[in-house]
Design an enzyme around this catalytic site. Sequence first.
Site, short mmCIF file in Angstrom:
data_model
loop_
_atom_site.label_atom_id
_atom_site.label_comp_id
_atom_site.label_asym_id
_atom_site.label_seq_id
_atom_site.Cartn_x
_atom_site.Cartn_y
_atom_site.Cartn_z
N CYS A 89 0.81 -1.22 0.00
CA CYS A 89 0.00 0.00 0.00
C CYS A 89 0.84 1.27 0.00
CB CYS A 89 -0.94 0.01 1.21
SG CYS A 89 -2.16 -1.32 1.18
N HIS A 339 -8.92 3.82 -1.88
CA HIS A 339 -7.52 3.42 -1.69
C HIS A 339 -7.04 2.67 -2.92
CE1 HIS A 339 -3.89 1.81 -0.18
NE2 HIS A 339 -4.35 0.86 0.60
N CYS A 369 0.01 2.36 6.70
CA CYS A 369 0.32 0.96 6.97
C CYS A 369 0.49 0.24 5.65
CB CYS A 369 -0.78 0.32 7.81
SG CYS A 369 -2.43 0.40 7.09
#
Length: 384
Positions: A89, A339, A369
Amino acid sequence: MAEAYIVDAVRTPVTKRGGALAEVHSADLAAHVLAGLVERTGIDPAAVDDVILGCVDTIGSQAGDIARTAWLVAGLPDAVPGVTVDRQCGSSQQALHFAAQAVLSATADIVVAGGVQNMSAIPISAAMTAGEQFGFADPFSGSPGWQRRYGNASVSQFRAAEMIAEEWRISRTAMESFALRSHQRATAAIRDGHFDREIMPLGAAEVDTCPRQDTSLAKMAKLAPITEGGKITAAVSSQVCDGAAALLVMSEQAVRAHGITPRARVHHLSARGADPVWMLTAPIPATAHALSRAGLAITDIDRIEINEAFASVVLAWLDESGADPERVNVHGGAIALGHPLGATGARLMTTLVHELDRTGGRYGLQVMCEGGGQANVTIVERLG
């Protein structure tokens, strides 16, 4: 002392799965922001030393080093190379770090950093499931070394989000209230035009489309948890979506030579790891580490962007960091805005730089994260 400057930052709208960007080839999606960044800054594209893009699940339209492909698709010079990075991510935040490090080390003067992800075309974890045909269901199963170290513990972001909610005693109601606020903030930001300067419309995609204006606590309460008996639902999780973002990073020598006024200076960059089974807790120690190294306190930071992978992640981080919630994700986060995996890090920094400009704040901090129990932290200082 060498400096790394952010000259400008742009992004596409972030659109929901199956939305206006769903049919756009991933290379064209990234090419749009690369070409737009070059046009807006007026930089000679032949002067760029490298293009670094983050992307996850690099198969299909995202395979074959999409950073290089997207630059060429944008019609930009053959002589400029490109490389694609994967820190899950945090991939495009890491792309920014690599770009800044190249400039700080004086091995490059002008680097484009960014990220891209078309989750409509390439579903999340597609690269992992593709491995099933070779006898491995994921990167962990079948590894004797992994089994010796971590046993049969499930490596799942959803399980990790549940574990955090339990450990920090975060109720489902608290997470839903946080999620509602994210949608409200994002909706207000779109309405008030706060994203207008950073967004480069692409075809029918002109604004972010993920925020739900009509959501409510009552609607959220009706959703079933992702895991039986758990607290995490789709309402308190980041949304699947499509998007791309890009930033131009330059050295002090380069901005002077090209007569360019930068918008921000990279004040600090670092990455830290934590337990990969807990997976999503690394922003807590990573933030503490970054502030210590930068000689700053959390109260010195005017605006913060932390990725809303799950509400529990941000609420635990807020509890541990002591950050003022009114300075955090002031225009909403991934729960509302989506996202797009490999693009999110660059999207967050794009929003952060523009928000510092809008408010006149000095310091901005970005943290997120990442798979494997990792977190990147970037602190920038607004100039001007």
